[in-house]
Design a protein around this motif. Structure first.
Motif, mmCIF file in Angstrom:
data_model
loop_
_atom_site.group_PDB
_atom_site.id
_atom_site.type_symbol
_atom_site.label_atom_id
_atom_site.label_comp_id
_atom_site.label_asym_id
_atom_site.label_seq_id
_atom_site.Cartn_x
_atom_site.Cartn_y
_atom_site.Cartn_z
ATOM 1 N N ILE A 151 -16.704 46.559 13.633
ATOM 2 C CA ILE A 151 -16.070 46.146 14.885
ATOM 3 C C ILE A 151 -17.127 45.720 15.894
ATOM 4 O O ILE A 151 -18.257 46.181 15.865
ATOM 5 N N ASP A 152 -16.711 44.821 16.762
ATOM 6 C CA ASP A 152 -17.554 44.399 17.874
ATOM 7 C C ASP A 152 -16.978 45.048 19.131
ATOM 8 O O ASP A 152 -16.262 44.420 19.899
ATOM 9 N N TYR A 153 -17.294 46.333 19.280
ATOM 10 C CA TYR A 153 -16.718 47.106 20.381
ATOM 11 C C TYR A 153 -17.219 46.619 21.738
ATOM 12 O O TYR A 153 -18.251 45.961 21.841
ATOM 13 N N ARG A 154 -16.454 46.924 22.766
ATOM 14 C CA ARG A 154 -16.827 46.516 24.130
ATOM 15 C C ARG A 154 -18.092 47.265 24.555
ATOM 16 O O ARG A 154 -18.260 48.435 24.213
ATOM 17 N N ILE A 155 -18.937 46.549 25.293
ATOM 18 C CA ILE A 155 -20.234 47.109 25.651
ATOM 19 C C ILE A 155 -20.435 47.151 27.167
ATOM 20 O O ILE A 155 -19.799 46.429 27.917
ATOM 21 N N ALA A 156 -21.360 48.030 27.566
ATOM 22 C CA ALA A 156 -21.748 48.156 28.972
ATOM 23 C C ALA A 156 -22.711 47.017 29.310
ATOM 24 O O ALA A 156 -23.316 46.449 28.406
ATOM 25 N N PRO A 157 -22.864 46.679 30.531
ATOM 26 C CA PRO A 157 -22.311 47.316 31.724
ATOM 27 C C PRO A 157 -20.914 46.815 32.087
ATOM 28 O O PRO A 157 -20.257 47.391 32.930
ATOM 29 N N LYS A 158 -20.456 45.742 31.414
ATOM 30 C CA LYS A 158 -19.140 45.197 31.763
ATOM 31 C C LYS A 158 -18.031 46.224 31.503
ATOM 32 O O LYS A 158 -17.101 46.345 32.294
ATOM 33 N N TYR A 159 -18.123 46.943 30.403
ATOM 34 C CA TYR A 159 -17.121 47.949 30.067
ATOM 35 C C TYR A 159 -17.782 49.322 30.040
ATOM 36 O O TYR A 159 -18.823 49.500 29.434
ATOM 37 N N TYR B 14 -17.593 53.712 29.616
ATOM 38 C CA TYR B 14 -16.958 54.743 28.811
ATOM 39 C C TYR B 14 -15.564 55.012 29.371
ATOM 40 O O TYR B 14 -15.410 55.035 30.587
ATOM 41 N N PRO B 15 -14.573 55.128 28.553
ATOM 42 C CA PRO B 15 -14.521 55.282 27.092
ATOM 43 C C PRO B 15 -14.131 54.017 26.343
ATOM 44 O O PRO B 15 -13.514 54.092 25.274
ATOM 45 N N GLU C 94 -12.429 53.925 22.659
ATOM 46 C CA GLU C 94 -11.064 53.423 22.469
ATOM 47 C C GLU C 94 -11.028 52.343 21.384
ATOM 48 O O GLU C 94 -10.104 52.307 20.558
ATOM 49 N N ASP C 95 -12.047 51.474 21.360
ATOM 50 C CA ASP C 95 -12.123 50.438 20.338
ATOM 51 C C ASP C 95 -12.303 51.050 18.950
ATOM 52 O O ASP C 95 -11.690 50.595 17.977
ATOM 53 N N ASN D 129 -7.247 53.422 13.501
ATOM 54 C CA ASN D 129 -5.790 53.406 13.332
ATOM 55 C C ASN D 129 -5.327 52.187 12.535
ATOM 56 O O ASN D 129 -4.423 52.289 11.703
ATOM 57 N N TRP D 130 -5.934 51.026 12.800
ATOM 58 C CA TRP D 130 -5.587 49.805 12.084
ATOM 59 C C TRP D 130 -5.872 49.960 10.591
ATOM 60 O O TRP D 130 -5.066 49.569 9.751
ATOM 61 N N LEU D 131 -7.011 50.541 10.264
ATOM 62 C CA LEU D 131 -7.358 50.739 8.857
ATOM 63 C C LEU D 131 -6.397 51.720 8.183
ATOM 64 O O LEU D 131 -6.028 51.540 7.024
#
Length: 147
Positions: free
Chosen positions: A121-129, A131-132, A136-137, A143-145
């Motif tokens: 996965i390409d999870y959301r990264i800081a500083p734009k996003y 924790y958490p 969550e990603d 869950n999808w898997l």
């Protein structure tokens, strides 16, 4: 008289590999240079993260999915057992996005596991996003898997 110098590496934490110690030391050294700022390192990292020049090798297929806004890649070995999947969370310290380097790591995971498929996965990264978001990603991909 022997003029050879002996280099001693002191490992303060035995749980860290030699590669990890070298990487940590290199980062610490780079951060001491006055020209390098954390923000510029993040910009370089995010620029590389946007490049995607990786092609799956023979015997593998790379599929892309969008799971409610979460990019997920599935590296599938031809004729593999579809019941087993490794869920890879790439490195990047939650500040550098998904790189081709992590696609190579997914390939290595598949090879050393006897051809198990790998979801990355390409999870959301800081500083734009903050924790958490990454957590969550990760949960969303898990869950999808399971579905």
């Amino acid at each position: 008289m022997n003029n050879k110098k002996t280099v001693t590496i002191k490992r303060s934490n035995r749980n860290i590999s030699l590669r990890g110690l070298i990487a940590r030391g290199t980062i610490n050294l780079l951060m001491k240079f006055p020209n390098i700022e954390v923000n510029s390192m993040l910009e370089v990292g995010s620029r590389f993260a946007k490049e995607n020049s990786w092609d799956a090798p023979n015997g593998y297929t790379l599929s892309h999915y969008d799971i409610s806004g979460l990019p997920l890649e599935l590296l599938v070995k031809d004729n593999s057992d579809k019941k087993h999947v490794i869920l890879q969370f790439h490195g990047g310290a939650y500040v550098i996005g998904f790189l081709d380097l992590y696609r190579n790591v997914a390939l290595r995971y598949s090879k050393v596991s006897g051809g198990v498929n790998v979801a990355s996965i390409d999870y959301r990264i800081a500083p734009k996003y903050q924790y958490p978001a990454a957590l969550e990603d990760a949960q969303k991909a898990w869950n999808w898997l399971l579905e």
